[in-house]
Design an enzyme around this catalytic site. Structure first.
Site, PDB file in Angstrom:
ATOM      1  N   GLU A 265       0.881  -1.181   0.000  1.00 32.57           N
ATOM      2  CA  GLU A 265       0.000   0.000   0.000  1.00 32.57           C
ATOM      3  C   GLU A 265       0.908   1.218   0.000  1.00 32.57           C
ATOM      4  OE1 GLU A 265      -3.267   0.056  -0.118  1.00 32.57           O
ATOM      5  OE2 GLU A 265      -3.879  -1.964   0.433  1.00 32.57           O
ATOM      6  N   LEU A 266       1.206   1.739  -1.190  1.00 32.32           N
ATOM      7  CA  LEU A 266       2.251   2.761  -1.303  1.00 32.32           C
ATOM      8  C   LEU A 266       1.671   4.126  -1.686  1.00 32.32           C
ATOM      9  CD1 LEU A 266       4.746   0.355  -3.099  1.00 32.32           C
ATOM     10  CD2 LEU A 266       4.400   0.680  -0.640  1.00 32.32           C
ATOM     11  N   CYS A 299      -2.398   9.200   2.146  1.00 30.30           N
ATOM     12  CA  CYS A 299      -2.034   8.591   0.864  1.00 30.30           C
ATOM     13  C   CYS A 299      -3.056   8.986  -0.199  1.00 30.30           C
ATOM     14  CB  CYS A 299      -1.919   7.085   1.000  1.00 30.30           C
ATOM     15  SG  CYS A 299      -3.342   6.356   1.785  1.00 30.30           S
ATOM     16  N   GLU A 399       4.978  12.330  -5.469  1.00 32.96           N
ATOM     17  CA  GLU A 399       4.129  12.629  -4.317  1.00 32.96           C
ATOM     18  C   GLU A 399       4.950  13.455  -3.315  1.00 32.96           C
ATOM     19  OE1 GLU A 399       3.844   9.591  -1.287  1.00 32.96           O
ATOM     20  OE2 GLU A 399       1.673   9.843  -1.197  1.00 32.96           O
ATOM     21  N   GLY A 462      -9.958   9.630   1.848  1.00 32.58           N
ATOM     22  CA  GLY A 462     -10.786   8.846   2.759  1.00 32.58           C
ATOM     23  C   GLY A 462     -11.444   7.686   2.040  1.00 32.58           C
TER      24      GLY A 462
HETATM   25  P1  NAD Z   1       8.125   5.252   4.836  1.00 31.42           P
HETATM   26  O1  NAD Z   1       8.210   4.483   3.567  1.00 31.42           O
HETATM   27  O2  NAD Z   1       9.228   6.160   5.182  1.00 31.42           O
HETATM   28  O3  NAD Z   1       7.979   4.231   6.074  1.00 31.42           O
HETATM   29  C1  NAD Z   1       6.915   3.323   6.181  1.00 31.42           C
HETATM   30  C2  NAD Z   1       7.326   2.143   7.025  1.00 31.42           C
HETATM   31  O4  NAD Z   1       8.253   1.339   6.313  1.00 31.42           O
HETATM   32  C3  NAD Z   1       8.018   2.520   8.341  1.00 31.42           C
HETATM   33  O5  NAD Z   1       7.559   1.653   9.355  1.00 31.42           O
HETATM   34  C4  NAD Z   1       9.483   2.257   8.025  1.00 31.42           C
HETATM   35  O6  NAD Z   1      10.268   1.963   9.155  1.00 31.42           O
HETATM   36  C5  NAD Z   1       9.380   1.052   7.112  1.00 31.42           C
HETATM   37  N1  NAD Z   1      10.509   0.841   6.203  1.00 31.42           N
HETATM   38  C6  NAD Z   1      11.164   1.775   5.469  1.00 31.42           C
HETATM   39  N2  NAD Z   1      12.120   1.183   4.709  1.00 31.42           N
HETATM   40  C7  NAD Z   1      12.050  -0.143   4.951  1.00 31.42           C
HETATM   41  C8  NAD Z   1      12.786  -1.278   4.482  1.00 31.42           C
HETATM   42  N3  NAD Z   1      13.764  -1.156   3.593  1.00 31.42           N
HETATM   43  N4  NAD Z   1      12.441  -2.486   4.958  1.00 31.42           N
HETATM   44  C9  NAD Z   1      11.455  -2.643   5.842  1.00 31.42           C
HETATM   45  N5  NAD Z   1      10.736  -1.610   6.343  1.00 31.42           N
HETATM   46  C10 NAD Z   1      11.030  -0.370   5.894  1.00 31.42           C
HETATM   47  O7  NAD Z   1       6.731   6.026   4.790  1.00 31.42           O
HETATM   48  P2  NAD Z   1       6.142   7.132   5.790  1.00 31.42           P
HETATM   49  O8  NAD Z   1       6.860   8.413   5.601  1.00 31.42           O
HETATM   50  O9  NAD Z   1       6.005   6.575   7.155  1.00 31.42           O
HETATM   51  O10 NAD Z   1       4.641   7.255   5.216  1.00 31.42           O
HETATM   52  C11 NAD Z   1       4.274   8.053   4.138  1.00 31.42           C
HETATM   53  C12 NAD Z   1       4.073   7.263   2.866  1.00 31.42           C
HETATM   54  O11 NAD Z   1       3.155   6.191   3.077  1.00 31.42           O
HETATM   55  C13 NAD Z   1       3.464   8.076   1.751  1.00 31.42           C
HETATM   56  O12 NAD Z   1       4.120   7.786   0.561  1.00 31.42           O
HETATM   57  C14 NAD Z   1       2.009   7.612   1.711  1.00 31.42           C
HETATM   58  O13 NAD Z   1       1.364   7.823   0.483  1.00 31.42           O
HETATM   59  C15 NAD Z   1       2.171   6.176   2.040  1.00 31.42           C
HETATM   60  N6  NAD Z   1       0.927   5.584   2.536  1.00 31.42           N
HETATM   61  C16 NAD Z   1       0.214   4.761   1.721  1.00 31.42           C
HETATM   62  C17 NAD Z   1      -0.988   4.225   2.148  1.00 31.42           C
HETATM   63  C18 NAD Z   1      -1.809   3.330   1.262  1.00 31.42           C
HETATM   64  O14 NAD Z   1      -2.697   2.676   1.786  1.00 31.42           O
HETATM   65  N7  NAD Z   1      -1.572   3.262  -0.033  1.00 31.42           N
HETATM   66  C19 NAD Z   1      -1.468   4.510   3.433  1.00 31.42           C
HETATM   67  C20 NAD Z   1      -0.706   5.349   4.245  1.00 31.42           C
HETATM   68  C21 NAD Z   1       0.491   5.873   3.783  1.00 31.42           C
END
Ligand code: NAD
Length: 513
Positions: A265-266, A299, A399, A462
């Site tokens: 979910e990115l 997101c 983004e 949402g």
């Molecule tokens: P992030 O990618 O920095 O971190 C997310 C999680 O991944 C954290 O727990 C982090 O510790 C972990 N992580 C990072 N690198 C990793 C690796 N190599 N191996 C394992 N775990 C790793 O994201 P963020 O800043 O916390 O959140 C914002 C992002 O999340 C935005 O891009 C947003 O769009 C996305 N998001 C997507 C959804 C969705 O449902 N599509 C929902 C919420 C947030």
């Protein structure tokens, strides 16, 4: 913070000054470095959490493996009953948990409560689901044979979540995975470690009361290095990861290298198309809430407004006017619309985006900037900004996780708008504002929006629990929450039973001995 009752909320949730960040139930342990959690609301230190070491992690996985062997034999509706009781606790603790989400992450208190409500809703959904988890039956080509499919518990589900939905994403995964008979190991965001501890406290209490084996709800804490312990571990058949595209690409490769399953979910790059037949008042409400809600850190936040030239000036003026009324400040104060960004790195990314869009030829319509002075001491409060931009700009293609909205014009018909909307690498949420049936149906057709979510006459941001949630392309392709999203948490099996005295082979093959 005190005037908003944070101390009491922390107490109600069982949080201390220093917390262990590793647990397989009620046994809290952790031998790693200390992570300090500062509030973006006022910059204060809220509490500390000890991270998980490799040795701690080993203990968690072996406990989860053992717990799973027992948990998978519980009838699914009995597992559902545990989730029902967990949900009672969520209802009881909705206010303190919502408050902590708001204080640790920075979203408004109302949105914090809304996030806990999502947890409650998915638990309700999961309880009903625990009496379904159905497969299909098919007619066999062989006489005297019965064929059907069934779903069995999968094993350990590793959950990696982002800071912006620090509690709901965990529940979207666990509520389903638990009724499906799995053990869950959660690594929350290192930016919101206290909300993770609070959630695990709630689950651990209910699980212990119901004699659920240890390890079915486990927590690990730390940065990506702790996440990697799970992604590279073949004892964890499914990794559900929510976060940035950058993270998703690394996690997907690590999991694929061991042929595990991943649910990704990115990031999104969500647009609203505004046609000449749009209701402008509703468009403005949808667009502004979508762009500035959670300070642009959803997101599904609205990043791009694609407006038909005939109504462009009208929409532009109305949106710019609406931005002038936005109140920015302490998100626990319900008079404010917009709270802070999560941290100073996020502030930097926001500033860089505003500079880049100008460098690439964009025009600022609503000036951004970092707020200073009383109430803004944390340095994380910024002004929501709007820029006129073109879709092909490099910065527009990415983004930016903050309140920056790009306005662009289209000529011609909906297919011209769709070219712009679909002309990015992400594919999470999309919307069209129109009262024209033909436009709406074009938008929803096979040639329409290429996103996982496509809305008509509501904004991009949402979602409801009942539908499957997720996106296409670089958003990762995963689906969580409602509909049949539960299937990924189970292993699927096709069964053929011969109730004759013969052994006829498939495809009419003869094999006489
Ligand atoms: P992030 O990618 O920095 O971190 C997310 C999680 O991944 C954290 O727990 C982090 O510790 C972990 N992580 C990072 N690198 C990793 C690796 N190599 N191996 C394992 N775990 C790793 O994201 P963020 O800043 O916390 O959140 C914002 C992002 O999340 C935005 O891009 C947003 O769009 C996305 N998001 C997507 C959804 C969705 O449902 N599509 C929902 C919420 C947030």
């Amino acid at each position: 913070a005190e005037e908003f009752g944070i101390k009491q909320a922390l107490k109600d949730l069982g949080l201390k000054d220093i917390n262990n960040g590793t647990s397989t139930g009620n046994d809290w342990f952790s031998n790693g470095d200390i992570i300090e959690s500062y509030s973006p609301v006022d910059g204060a230190l809220i509490g500390k959490v000890k991270a998980t070491t490799k040795e701690d992690y080993e203990k968690v996985v072996t406990t989860a493996e053992k717990g799973f062997k027992e948990w998978r034999t519980w009838p699914a509706p009995q597992r559902g009953e545990v989730v029902r009781q967990f949900n009672d606790e969520l209802r009881r603790l909705k206010e303190p948990l919502g408050k902590l989400v708001s204080y640790e992450m920075g979203k408004s208190y109302q949105e914090g409560l809304g996030e806990v409500q999502e947890m409650i809703d998915i638990c309700d959904f999961a309880v009903g689901l625990s009496r379904q988890l159905h497969g299909l039956t098919m007619h066999s080509e062989r006489p005297g044979h019965r064929m059907y499919e069934q779903y069995h518990p999968l094993g350990i589900v590793g959950i990696i979540s982002a800071f912006n939905f620090p509690v709901a994403v965990w529940a979207w995964n666990t509520a389903l995975a638990w009724v499906c008979g799995d053990a869950c190991i959660w690594k929350g965001s290192e930016k919101t470690p206290l909300t993770s501890v609070a959630c695990q406290n709630i689950a651990a209490k209910v699980f212990e009361e119901n004699k659920v084996p240890a390890g079915i709800s486990s927590l690990i804490t730390g940065d990506y290095t702790v996440g990697e312990m799970m992604t590279k571990d073949d004892r964890v058949p499914l990794i559900s990861a929510t976060g940035s595209i950058k993270m998703g690409k690394i996690v997907a490769q690590a999991v694929a290298a061991r042929l595990g399953k991943s649910l990704l979910e990115l990031g999104g790059n969500n647009a609203i198309i505004v046609t000449p037949d749009a209701n402008i008042k509703n468009t403005v409400i949808g667009a502004v809430f979508g762009a500035v809600g959670t300070c642009g850190q959803r997101c599904t936040s609205t990043r791009r407004l694609i407006v038909h030239e005939d109504v462009y000036d009208k929409v532009k003026d109305a949106v710019v006017k609406a931005y002038k009324q936005i109140k920015i400040g302490n998100p626990l104060d319900e008079n404010n619309h917009v709270g802070p960004l999560i941290d100073k790195d996020a502030v930097k990314n926001y500033q860089t985006a505003l500079k880049k869009v100008v460098d690439e030829g964009g025009k600022i319509l609503v000036e951004g900037g970092v707020l200073e002075g009383e109430g803004y001491e944390s340095g994380c409060y910024v002004k929501p900004a709007i820029a006129e931009a073109e879709n092909h700009f490099e910065i527009v293609q990415h983004e930016t996780f903050g309140p920056v909205l790009y306005l662009m014009k289209y000529k011609g018909d909906v297919s011209d708008a769709l070219k712009l909307q679909n002309g990015v690498k992400q594919g999470l949420s999309s919307a069209i504002m129109t009262n024209n049936l033909r436009e709406a149906e074009r938008f929803l057709s096979t040639e329409g929006s290429d996103c996982g979510i496509a809305n008509v006459n509501i904004g991009t941001s949402g979602a409801e629990i009942g539908g499957a949630f997720g996106g296409e392309k670089e958003t990762g392709g995963g689906r969580e929450s409602g509909s049949d999203a539960w299937k990924i948490y189970m292993r699927r099996q096709t069964n053929t039973i011969n109730y004759t005295t013969e052994l006829p082979l498939a495809q009419g093959i003869k094999f006489d001995l």
